[in-house]
Design a protein around this motif. Structure first.
Motif, PDB file in Angstrom:
ATOM      1  N   HIS A   1       0.833  -1.194   0.000  1.00  0.00           N
ATOM      2  CA  HIS A   1       0.000   0.000   0.000  1.00  0.00           C
ATOM      3  C   HIS A   1       0.867   1.242   0.000  1.00  0.00           C
ATOM      4  O   HIS A   1       1.868   1.336   0.704  1.00  0.00           O
ATOM      5  CB  HIS A   1      -0.899  -0.025   1.254  1.00  0.00           C
ATOM      6  CG  HIS A   1      -1.693   1.229   1.408  1.00  0.00           C
ATOM      7  ND1 HIS A   1      -2.665   1.598   0.517  1.00  0.00           N
ATOM      8  CD2 HIS A   1      -1.659   2.197   2.359  1.00  0.00           C
ATOM      9  CE1 HIS A   1      -3.189   2.750   0.892  1.00  0.00           C
ATOM     10  NE2 HIS A   1      -2.598   3.150   2.019  1.00  0.00           N
TER      11      HIS A   1
ATOM     12  N   ASP B   1       6.663   5.922  -5.096  1.00  0.00           N
ATOM     13  CA  ASP B   1       5.505   5.042  -5.265  1.00  0.00           C
ATOM     14  C   ASP B   1       5.995   3.678  -5.769  1.00  0.00           C
ATOM     15  O   ASP B   1       5.790   3.324  -6.938  1.00  0.00           O
ATOM     16  CB  ASP B   1       4.514   5.673  -6.264  1.00  0.00           C
ATOM     17  CG  ASP B   1       3.182   4.932  -6.256  1.00  0.00           C
ATOM     18  OD1 ASP B   1       3.119   3.830  -5.675  1.00  0.00           O
ATOM     19  OD2 ASP B   1       2.222   5.447  -6.853  1.00  0.00           O
TER      20      ASP B   1
ATOM     21  N   THR C   1      -2.587  -4.995  -0.401  1.00  0.00           N
ATOM     22  CA  THR C   1      -3.832  -4.333  -0.806  1.00  0.00           C
ATOM     23  C   THR C   1      -4.147  -4.538  -2.284  1.00  0.00           C
ATOM     24  O   THR C   1      -5.298  -4.517  -2.685  1.00  0.00           O
ATOM     25  CB  THR C   1      -3.743  -2.823  -0.565  1.00  0.00           C
ATOM     26  OG1 THR C   1      -2.633  -2.333  -1.313  1.00  0.00           O
ATOM     27  CG2 THR C   1      -3.585  -2.520   0.895  1.00  0.00           C
ATOM     28  N   PHE C   2      -3.118  -4.679  -3.101  1.00  0.00           N
ATOM     29  CA  PHE C   2      -3.302  -4.801  -4.569  1.00  0.00           C
ATOM     30  C   PHE C   2      -3.946  -3.560  -5.179  1.00  0.00           C
ATOM     31  O   PHE C   2      -4.398  -3.601  -6.308  1.00  0.00           O
ATOM     32  CB  PHE C   2      -4.149  -6.035  -4.927  1.00  0.00           C
ATOM     33  CG  PHE C   2      -3.490  -7.329  -4.538  1.00  0.00           C
ATOM     34  CD1 PHE C   2      -2.471  -7.857  -5.318  1.00  0.00           C
ATOM     35  CD2 PHE C   2      -3.871  -7.984  -3.374  1.00  0.00           C
ATOM     36  CE1 PHE C   2      -1.847  -9.031  -4.949  1.00  0.00           C
ATOM     37  CE2 PHE C   2      -3.242  -9.163  -3.000  1.00  0.00           C
ATOM     38  CZ  PHE C   2      -2.232  -9.696  -3.778  1.00  0.00           C
ATOM     39  N   GLU C   3      -3.935  -2.448  -4.445  1.00  0.00           N
ATOM     40  CA  GLU C   3      -4.601  -1.279  -5.040  1.00  0.00           C
ATOM     41  C   GLU C   3      -3.807  -0.675  -6.190  1.00  0.00           C
ATOM     42  O   GLU C   3      -4.373  -0.048  -7.081  1.00  0.00           O
ATOM     43  CB  GLU C   3      -4.910  -0.224  -3.977  1.00  0.00           C
ATOM     44  CG  GLU C   3      -3.679   0.379  -3.320  1.00  0.00           C
ATOM     45  CD  GLU C   3      -4.075   1.201  -2.101  1.00  0.00           C
ATOM     46  OE1 GLU C   3      -3.240   1.980  -1.637  1.00  0.00           O
ATOM     47  OE2 GLU C   3      -5.216   1.057  -1.623  1.00  0.00           O
ATOM     48  N   ALA C   4      -2.477  -0.891  -6.184  1.00  0.00           N
ATOM     49  CA  ALA C   4      -1.682  -0.396  -7.311  1.00  0.00           C
ATOM     50  C   ALA C   4      -2.118  -1.083  -8.604  1.00  0.00           C
ATOM     51  O   ALA C   4      -2.172  -0.461  -9.670  1.00  0.00           O
ATOM     52  CB  ALA C   4      -0.202  -0.654  -7.051  1.00  0.00           C
ATOM     53  N   TYR C   5      -2.441  -2.365  -8.524  1.00  0.00           N
ATOM     54  CA  TYR C   5      -2.911  -3.088  -9.712  1.00  0.00           C
ATOM     55  C   TYR C   5      -4.214  -2.490 -10.200  1.00  0.00           C
ATOM     56  O   TYR C   5      -4.413  -2.267 -11.393  1.00  0.00           O
ATOM     57  CB  TYR C   5      -3.121  -4.575  -9.387  1.00  0.00           C
ATOM     58  CG  TYR C   5      -1.832  -5.368  -9.377  1.00  0.00           C
ATOM     59  CD1 TYR C   5      -1.278  -5.830 -10.559  1.00  0.00           C
ATOM     60  CD2 TYR C   5      -1.180  -5.634  -8.176  1.00  0.00           C
ATOM     61  CE1 TYR C   5      -0.099  -6.544 -10.552  1.00  0.00           C
ATOM     62  CE2 TYR C   5      -0.001  -6.345  -8.162  1.00  0.00           C
ATOM     63  CZ  TYR C   5       0.541  -6.807  -9.352  1.00  0.00           C
ATOM     64  OH  TYR C   5       1.703  -7.510  -9.350  1.00  0.00           O
ATOM     65  N   ARG C   6      -5.134  -2.265  -9.201  1.00  0.00           N
ATOM     66  CA  ARG C   6      -6.437  -1.715  -9.580  1.00  0.00           C
ATOM     67  C   ARG C   6      -6.237  -0.378 -10.296  1.00  0.00           C
ATOM     68  O   ARG C   6      -6.803  -0.127 -11.346  1.00  0.00           O
ATOM     69  CB  ARG C   6      -7.328  -1.558  -8.351  1.00  0.00           C
ATOM     70  CG  ARG C   6      -8.764  -1.244  -8.734  1.00  0.00           C
ATOM     71  CD  ARG C   6      -9.769  -1.468  -7.623  1.00  0.00           C
ATOM     72  NE  ARG C   6      -9.224  -1.919  -6.352  1.00  0.00           N
ATOM     73  CZ  ARG C   6      -8.976  -1.097  -5.318  1.00  0.00           C
ATOM     74  NH1 ARG C   6      -9.189   0.193  -5.441  1.00  0.00           N
ATOM     75  NH2 ARG C   6      -8.527  -1.593  -4.193  1.00  0.00           N
ATOM     76  N   HIS C   7      -5.387   0.449  -9.706  1.00  0.00           N
ATOM     77  CA  HIS C   7      -5.117   1.756 -10.279  1.00  0.00           C
ATOM     78  C   HIS C   7      -4.593   1.623 -11.716  1.00  0.00           C
ATOM     79  O   HIS C   7      -5.070   2.269 -12.647  1.00  0.00           O
ATOM     80  CB  HIS C   7      -4.106   2.494  -9.403  1.00  0.00           C
ATOM     81  CG  HIS C   7      -3.708   3.835  -9.945  1.00  0.00           C
ATOM     82  ND1 HIS C   7      -4.615   4.856 -10.159  1.00  0.00           N
ATOM     83  CD2 HIS C   7      -2.504   4.321 -10.333  1.00  0.00           C
ATOM     84  CE1 HIS C   7      -3.982   5.902 -10.644  1.00  0.00           C
ATOM     85  NE2 HIS C   7      -2.698   5.606 -10.770  1.00  0.00           N
TER      86      HIS C   7
ATOM     87  N   THR D   1      -7.314   0.224 -14.201  1.00  0.00           N
ATOM     88  CA  THR D   1      -8.559   0.968 -14.409  1.00  0.00           C
ATOM     89  C   THR D   1      -8.324   2.321 -15.053  1.00  0.00           C
ATOM     90  O   THR D   1      -9.149   2.793 -15.822  1.00  0.00           O
ATOM     91  CB  THR D   1      -9.323   1.161 -13.081  1.00  0.00           C
ATOM     92  OG1 THR D   1      -8.421   1.674 -12.111  1.00  0.00           O
ATOM     93  CG2 THR D   1      -9.934  -0.137 -12.610  1.00  0.00           C
TER      94      THR D   1
ATOM     95  N   THR E   1       0.823   5.288   0.637  1.00  0.00           N
ATOM     96  CA  THR E   1      -0.038   6.298   1.256  1.00  0.00           C
ATOM     97  C   THR E   1       0.005   7.624   0.517  1.00  0.00           C
ATOM     98  O   THR E   1      -0.795   8.513   0.752  1.00  0.00           O
ATOM     99  CB  THR E   1       0.421   6.563   2.704  1.00  0.00           C
ATOM    100  OG1 THR E   1       1.778   7.039   2.658  1.00  0.00           O
ATOM    101  CG2 THR E   1       0.342   5.317   3.546  1.00  0.00           C
TER     102      THR E   1
END
Lengths: 387, 297
Positions: free
Chosen positions: B48, B260, B59-65, B68, B50
């Motif tokens: 993650h 990042d 979190t895998f949010e970097a992938y989502r970002h 998408t 911040t």
């Protein structure tokens, strides 16, 4: 083993334009003719004025050591080289400037040059496809060619899956399927082992008999040339030294080179004492020798007398045929080499000349090394070499 | 015709020992650097960020970002296009070059040709890029020539654009295209072309039926190598793209500068997957064709 059993019908279906009953030496026009052909590579004079005629349906060999120009001659016939001087005729037409792809000749390369990315069928069909023959005809011809070389069913094999002998045959099929007027062969058997080579020699000769195409064969192997050829051109240093049948060039060599290149020879230096229509009397050191009659032998001139090893005999050791015409040389046996069918004796004469004598291995009693012997031969077994 | 070596049991063991000794250091080095780095990369890509620092929570949010936001798809698309164009131009220019070099007779000229082809690799990539800046700028050599010849009315934009980057990439990568093709062409027995001619093929037919198919493995290797190098190019798009040419290596560098790491790791993973997928995919596609050509040795 050999493709012999298919016999004449294969040949007939294979080469429809060759009538099977045609006498072998019938055609008037030579298949190939060279007229005063020279080839220079920069400052190197590779072929020095060669003239020869190769008849239709003939098995003709160009024999000579490496670098004698034989391959260059072959490449000029196939169109890969252009003569610097002189003319090459194919079936009577000037061919000097015709590119290889428009010549009615096919070449079997020294290392065969089969196409590695194509299978056997595609290799053989290569030339037919370029001529845009209809597909069924190509299939029929490829099959006939495979039959000719006894490899039916090998269509889809890849080149690297074939043995040396099989590659050899595919190369022959790939060339002959185009029904060339002349098939050129550039030492194609060189890579094979001795046994296979001898077998292929016989097969090549058989194939040539059946298809009746003119074969021009380049080799440095005198046995190979003698086994297969109708006629041989012996080449040296860019010249043709002699042209004749195997028997001619072996038994009647015209030059020292031919005498030594084709098999072993005993060469005796001598002076002509007298000559007549019957014989030539020679003197070699203390010995007086009798040679055959020779128009070129003028008294006083120096000549070389050539006698083949198998023509020499030990005097007194079983007088099988005729007299010895007075040819006698005393010698001592240095060595006796057993060669299966024959024993080869290495001798040295009193004057120091070295001789080779070949006798049948079953001769009554072998002569031991160190023995003093007298060697004899008939006058007609000698050949006078003036060059 | 190639020699075959009989592998006696003892010889085989000796061979494998020797192979271990020879390959060992490189294998260990590559494994350590590549595998360890890859693992760190993969782990990082799931962390993650911040906005100021990386937190070690999955979190895998970097992938989502990444997947998408259409910006990234655009970057990937531009990069693939750039690499494909560069590779295509390199092959079109490189094949005839390699072929021509095989036809040079004078040894001196062969050496000259090699030096010429190799010359881009003898210069630092930065110096080379600045060289292209001078040539391709508004007031540069190319525009000057175009204007003087009245081919264009106003200077053309060549720099800080895909065109300039492509030209410069072709320049650097051409040696990598020429040499695989050249080596395959040189290994092809000239007697094969003669045999084709002897069987009735004109020069053109001989080329397309013999030389071309036999040189395919070289062409293929050249294409793969060029493509991979173009995909991973950094300096050239950086200096000659002027910010308008966005490719993954540039983004990775920027994101790392911005701390990042997760996003940079995702981009790196995508780049690696893209390159590997291309390799494996093309290998599968051309497997049969390559197999028939490989066994000629």
């Amino acid at each position: 083993m050999g493709p012999g059993r298919q016999g004449q019908d294969v040949a007939a279906s294979f080469l429809s334009h060759v009538s099977t009953g045609r006498p072998r030496e019938a055609s008037a026009l030579p298949a190939v003719e060279l007229e005063h052909v020279h080839k220079w590579y920069g400052s190197i004079h590779a072929v020095r004025g060669i003239s020869l005629r190769i008849l239709q349906n003939e098995f003709f060999s160009l024999l000579g050591p490496s670098g004698c120009g034989k391959t260059t001659v072959l490449r000029m016939i196939s169109g890969f080289e252009t003569p610097t001087e002189g003319t090459v005729y194919l079936k009577g037409e000037v061919a000097n400037a015709i590119p290889p792809y428009r010549r009615d000749t096919n070449l079997i390369f020294q290392h065969l040059a089969l196409f590695p990315h194509l299978d056997v069928y595609d290799n053989i069909a290569f030339g037919l496809r370029l001529r845009r023959l209809p597909r069924p005809e190509i299939a029929r011809k490829v099959r006939a060619a495979l039959e000719l070389v006894d490899l039916v069913g090998y269509d889809t094999r890849r080149i690297h899956q074939l043995s040396g002998g099989q590659k050899q045959r595919i190369a022959i099929a790939r060339a002959l399927v185009n029904e060339p007027a002349v098939l050129l062969l550039d030492e194609p058997l060189g890579a094979l082992d001795l046994r296979l080579r001898i077998q292929m020699q016989v097969e090549l000769k058989e194939i040539q008999h059946r298809v009746g195409t003119t074969f021009v064969y380049v080799t440095h192997d005198q046995t190979e040339a003698m086994t297969m050829s109708d006629r041989i051109a012996v080449m040296n240093h860019g010249f043709v030294e002699q042209i004749g049948t195997s028997r001619d060039v072996y038994e009647r060599p015209r030059t020292r080179f031919v005498a030594t290149f084709l098999g072993d020879s005993n060469l005796l230096e001598a002076q002509v004492e007298s000559s007549n229509a019957d014989q030539t009397v020679l003197r070699a050191g203390a010995a007086r020798l009798i040679g055959p009659a020779d128009a070129g032998a003028t008294p006083g001139s120096s000549v070389t007398l050539c006698v083949r090893p198998e023509r020499l005999r030990f005097a007194g050791a079983g007088t099988a045929s005729g007299g010895d015409d007075g040819n006698r040389l005393d010698a001592r046996v240095r060595d006796a080499i057993f060669k299966g069918a024959v024993i080869e004796y290495r001798l040295v004469t009193e004057s120091g000349a070295r001789l080779i004598l070949q006798a049948h291995a079953d001769a009554a009693r072998p002569v031991e090394p160190g023995a003093a012997v007298t060697v004899t031969w008939r006058k007609e077994d000698g050949v006078l070499l003036t060059e | 015709m190639s020699p075959t070596y009989a592998a006696t049991p003892r010889g085989a063991r000796g061979r494998s020992l020797a192979l271990t000794g020879l390959l060992g250091p490189a294998t260990v080095f590559l494994a350590a650097v590549l595998l360890v780095a890859l693992c760190i990369l993969l782990v990082n890509s799931a962390y993650h960020f911040t906005g100021t620092q990386v937190q070690p929570t999955l979190t895998f949010e970097a992938y989502r970002h990444f997947f998408t936001d259409p910006f990234y798809a655009g970057v990937v698309w531009q990069e693939i296009r750039l690499a494909v164009t560069t590779t295509a131009i390199c092959l079109v220019v490189g094949y005839p070059t390699a072929y021509a070099i095989t036809k040079i007779r004078r040894p001196g000229w062969v050496i000259a040709a090699y030096i010429l082809i190799f010359s881009p690799l003898l210069t630092s990539s930065i110096v080379r890029a600045y060289g292209w800046l001078v040539v391709l700028a508004r007031g540069g050599l190319v525009n000057w020539a175009l204007l003087r010849l009245h081919l264009v009315a106003a200077p053309v934009r060549l720099l800080f654009d895909v065109t300039g980057v492509t030209v410069a990439l072709v320049h650097v990568l051409l040696p990598f295209t020429v040499f695989p093709i050249l080596s395959v062409l040189l290994r092809t027995d000239p007697a094969l072309r003669e045999a084709a001619a002897d069987l009735g093929a004109t020069r053109l037919q001989g080329f397309f039926r013999i030389t071309w198919p036999l040189s395919f493995p070289g062409l293929y290797a050249a294409a793969q190598l060029t493509f991979v190098l173009a995909m991973n190019a950094y300096v050239t798009p950086q200096l000659l793209g002027g910010g308008r040419v966005q490719v993954l290596p540039l983004l990775i560098y920027e994101n790392i500068s911005d701390l990042d790491w997760p996003l940079a790791a995702v981009e790196a993973t995508v780049l690696i997957v893209l390159v590997w997928a291309t390799m494996l995919g093309s290998n599968l596609l051309f497997r049969r064709r390559l197999a028939t050509l490989e066994d000629r040795r």
